[in-house]
Design an enzyme around this catalytic site. Structure first.
Site, PDB file in Angstrom:
ATOM      1  N   ARG A  66      -4.730   3.740   1.872  1.00  0.00           N
ATOM      2  CA  ARG A  66      -3.616   3.004   1.255  1.00  0.00           C
ATOM      3  C   ARG A  66      -3.828   1.491   1.184  1.00  0.00           C
ATOM      4  NH1 ARG A  66      -3.120   7.147  -0.023  1.00  0.00           N
ATOM      5  NH2 ARG A  66      -1.452   8.670   0.250  1.00  0.00           N
ATOM      6  N   SER A 125       5.973   8.848   0.286  1.00  0.00           N
ATOM      7  CA  SER A 125       5.929   8.833   1.748  1.00  0.00           C
ATOM      8  C   SER A 125       6.321   7.464   2.283  1.00  0.00           C
ATOM      9  CB  SER A 125       4.510   9.148   2.239  1.00  0.00           C
ATOM     10  OG  SER A 125       4.203  10.468   1.897  1.00  0.00           O
ATOM     11  N   GLU A 155       4.171   2.894   4.915  1.00  0.00           N
ATOM     12  CA  GLU A 155       3.388   2.983   3.671  1.00  0.00           C
ATOM     13  C   GLU A 155       4.178   2.294   2.555  1.00  0.00           C
ATOM     14  OE1 GLU A 155       1.540   6.722   2.837  1.00  0.00           O
ATOM     15  OE2 GLU A 155       1.801   6.493   0.680  1.00  0.00           O
TER      16      GLU A 155
HETATM   17  C1  LIG Z   1       7.738  11.188  -5.648  1.00  0.00           C
HETATM   18  C2  LIG Z   1       6.576  10.311  -5.241  1.00  0.00           C
HETATM   19  C3  LIG Z   1       5.407  10.893  -4.810  1.00  0.00           C
HETATM   20  C4  LIG Z   1       4.328  10.085  -4.417  1.00  0.00           C
HETATM   21  N1  LIG Z   1       3.177  10.684  -3.992  1.00  0.00           N
HETATM   22  C5  LIG Z   1       2.118   9.926  -3.667  1.00  0.00           C
HETATM   23  C6  LIG Z   1       0.898  10.538  -3.270  1.00  0.00           C
HETATM   24  O1  LIG Z   1       0.751  11.737  -3.233  1.00  0.00           O
HETATM   25  N2  LIG Z   1      -0.145   9.722  -2.954  1.00  0.00           N
HETATM   26  C7  LIG Z   1      -0.041   8.357  -2.999  1.00  0.00           C
HETATM   27  O2  LIG Z   1      -1.033   7.679  -2.719  1.00  0.00           O
HETATM   28  N3  LIG Z   1       1.096   7.764  -3.374  1.00  0.00           N
HETATM   29  C8  LIG Z   1       2.177   8.500  -3.714  1.00  0.00           C
HETATM   30  N4  LIG Z   1       3.345   7.897  -4.088  1.00  0.00           N
HETATM   31  C9  LIG Z   1       3.449   6.424  -4.031  1.00  0.00           C
HETATM   32  C10 LIG Z   1       3.100   5.674  -5.314  1.00  0.00           C
HETATM   33  O3  LIG Z   1       3.271   6.483  -6.457  1.00  0.00           O
HETATM   34  C11 LIG Z   1       1.695   5.101  -5.309  1.00  0.00           C
HETATM   35  O4  LIG Z   1       1.476   4.244  -4.223  1.00  0.00           O
HETATM   36  C12 LIG Z   1       1.442   4.338  -6.624  1.00  0.00           C
HETATM   37  O5  LIG Z   1       0.105   4.134  -6.766  1.00  0.00           O
HETATM   38  C13 LIG Z   1       2.174   3.015  -6.725  1.00  0.00           C
HETATM   39  O6  LIG Z   1       2.049   2.567  -8.063  1.00  0.00           O
HETATM   40  P1  LIG Z   1       3.202   1.718  -8.765  1.00  0.00           P
HETATM   41  O7  LIG Z   1       2.741   1.340 -10.123  1.00  0.00           O
HETATM   42  O8  LIG Z   1       4.490   2.406  -8.708  1.00  0.00           O
HETATM   43  O9  LIG Z   1       3.202   0.440  -7.834  1.00  0.00           O
HETATM   44  P2  LIG Z   1       4.461  -0.358  -7.272  1.00  0.00           P
HETATM   45  O10 LIG Z   1       5.214   0.510  -6.352  1.00  0.00           O
HETATM   46  O11 LIG Z   1       5.198  -0.977  -8.392  1.00  0.00           O
HETATM   47  O12 LIG Z   1       3.710  -1.488  -6.440  1.00  0.00           O
HETATM   48  C14 LIG Z   1       2.939  -1.152  -5.323  1.00  0.00           C
HETATM   49  C15 LIG Z   1       2.066  -2.341  -4.932  1.00  0.00           C
HETATM   50  O13 LIG Z   1       1.106  -2.560  -5.955  1.00  0.00           O
HETATM   51  C16 LIG Z   1       1.212  -3.898  -6.448  1.00  0.00           C
HETATM   52  N5  LIG Z   1       0.885  -3.863  -7.873  1.00  0.00           N
HETATM   53  C17 LIG Z   1       1.341  -3.028  -8.826  1.00  0.00           C
HETATM   54  N6  LIG Z   1       0.761  -3.304 -10.010  1.00  0.00           N
HETATM   55  C18 LIG Z   1      -0.070  -4.360  -9.797  1.00  0.00           C
HETATM   56  C19 LIG Z   1      -0.952  -5.123 -10.611  1.00  0.00           C
HETATM   57  N7  LIG Z   1      -1.107  -4.899 -11.922  1.00  0.00           N
HETATM   58  N8  LIG Z   1      -1.643  -6.133 -10.036  1.00  0.00           N
HETATM   59  C20 LIG Z   1      -1.522  -6.424  -8.716  1.00  0.00           C
HETATM   60  N9  LIG Z   1      -0.683  -5.727  -7.902  1.00  0.00           N
HETATM   61  C21 LIG Z   1       0.011  -4.708  -8.429  1.00  0.00           C
HETATM   62  C22 LIG Z   1       2.643  -4.317  -6.153  1.00  0.00           C
HETATM   63  O14 LIG Z   1       2.760  -5.730  -6.081  1.00  0.00           O
HETATM   64  C23 LIG Z   1       2.855  -3.648  -4.807  1.00  0.00           C
HETATM   65  O15 LIG Z   1       2.237  -4.420  -3.816  1.00  0.00           O
HETATM   66  C24 LIG Z   1       4.451   8.681  -4.485  1.00  0.00           C
HETATM   67  C25 LIG Z   1       5.636   8.108  -4.945  1.00  0.00           C
HETATM   68  C26 LIG Z   1       6.697   8.913  -5.322  1.00  0.00           C
HETATM   69  C27 LIG Z   1       7.958   8.274  -5.836  1.00  0.00           C
END
Ligand SMILES: Cc1cc2nc3c(=O)[nH]c(=O)nc-3n(C[C@H](O)[C@H](O)[C@H](O)COP(=O)(O)OP(=O)(O)OC[C@H]3O[C@@H](n4cnc5c(N)ncnc54)[C@H](O)[C@@H]3O)c2cc1C
Length: 308
Positions: A181, A231, A301
């Site tokens: 992560r 999570s 996380e």
């Molecule tokens: C139902 C559900 C199930 C999930 N299952 C999993 C799983 O199985 N495995 C897993 O790893 N994760 C899981 N996640 C968590 C999540 O989907 C991941 O961590 C995902 O990669 C986050 O992406 P996001 O675009 O939503 O980022 P955000 O939540 O919007 O941001 C997360 C971080 O990334 C940074 N960020 C985002 N975009 C950029 C960019 N362009 N440049 C620099 N920084 C950036 C943000 O500043 C922040 O620090 C789950 C979430 C949900 C809601």
């Protein structure tokens, strides 16, 4: 640190630079969070190209105002008071995918579920796991998102990003130190613009069947019918956070409209109208119980953003 940003100056600057069309003020962030929680951002910007993004970053740099990037907001708890400063959410040009044989250049704003469908059409294998990830490419790289033993580090070759100094830089996978992560870009004031992924030629039916399998696993194990941010805690070495949470009797625990999921104890769900304060109460209660019963300090996380 409390920030006092002068909105009038920022508004004038944005107008002068011709980017006021991509800027909103006091935009409610709950609409950009999978938990459907979060107060307003002072300034919210959705740049559709690199020129506009650079203009915004230079204005905020000049006035020494912080910025945050959000993707699909699927790993965030945004606090009820919102965010003082600028929130950037990449659009248009940052949502492009370009194919060149097994190499795929993907914009940071591309949704991973969509990406897994696009590479399936090209019979490329390696992203079957991203059909289970509701985030964008940018967020998935920052978190080295993973599912069932596959992670972003398996496919990323290099990443292009914009620094706070407004310079575009490119770094290769070996410099990113991907880990559980995290990667070296996490917590740094950079905006990921795009990444190059290396995939393998595959068989369409096999890829499709793997995707279906992953979707099925998600449906049975995760509370997908409720608002959540995935999570809450990382799995401590040798344990599953969900199991520890169940063992301390926190599964189903609730506060207001926030509830520790009865389907997956490492998820906290918003049953409608929960506040960030409710979610934080449950997070802290779980942390206390697990520490007291097992002597284990759970690591979060989920990322908490905003003004306490
Ligand atoms: C139902 C559900 C199930 C999930 N299952 C999993 C799983 O199985 N495995 C897993 O790893 N994760 C899981 N996640 C968590 C999540 O989907 C991941 O961590 C995902 O990669 C986050 O992406 P996001 O675009 O939503 O980022 P955000 O939540 O919007 O941001 C997360 C971080 O990334 C940074 N960020 C985002 N975009 C950029 C960019 N362009 N440049 C620099 N920084 C950036 C943000 O500043 C922040 O620090 C789950 C979430 C949900 C809601």
């Amino acid at each position: 640190m409390k920030m006092n940003i002068n909105i009038d100056i920022i508004k004038n600057e944005c107008k002068k630079q011709g980017i006021d069309r991509i800027i909103k003020y006091d935009e409610l962030l709950k609409n950009y969070s999978s938990l459907r929680i979060g107060g307003p951002a002072d300034v919210f910007c959705s740049p559709g190209n690199i020129e506009d993004l650079k203009k915004v970053v230079s204005i905020f740099k000049e006035y020494n105002t912080p910025f945050w990037v959000i993707g699909n907001g699927t790993n965030l708890l945004i606090l009820d008071n919102g965010i003082r400063g600028l929130v950037i959410n990449l659009n248009k040009d940052f949502k492009k995918i370009e194919f060149s044989d097994k190499i795929v250049k993907v914009g940071a704003g591309v949704s991973l579920v969509y990406l897994s469908k696009m590479v399936l059409n090209r019979e490329l294998s390696g992203l079957e796991f991203t059909c289970a990830l509701p985030g964008t490419l940018g967020g998935a790289i920052i978190n080295n998102a993973s599912f069932k033993g596959n992670c972003m580090a398996d496919v990323v070759q290099n990443v292009t990003f914009l620094t706070r100094e407004n310079k575009i830089e490119r770094t290769s996978k070996s410099n990113l130190n991907f880990n559980y992560r995290e990667c070296d870009l996490k917590g740094k004031p950079v905006i990921i613009l795009e990444a190059t992924l290396l995939l393998k030629k595959g068989n369409k039916e096999e890829i499709e069947s793997k995707i279906k399998q992953n979707i099925e696993i998600r449906k049975t194990r995760q509370p997908l019918d409720k608002f959540s941010a995935g999570s809450i805690f990382k799995n401590p070495p040798g344990y599953y956070a969900g199991e520890l949470i169940e063992k301390v009797g926190a599964k189903g625990l609730s506060r207001g409209q926030a509830e520790v999921s009865t389907r997956h104890a490492n998820f906290i769900v918003n049953n409608g109208g929960a506040s960030a304060r409710d979610i934080l109460y449950l997070i802290e209660e779980i942390e206390k119980r697990v520490k007291k019963n097992f002597g284990i300090k759970l690591e979060r996380e989920i990322e908490i953003l905003g003004e306490p």
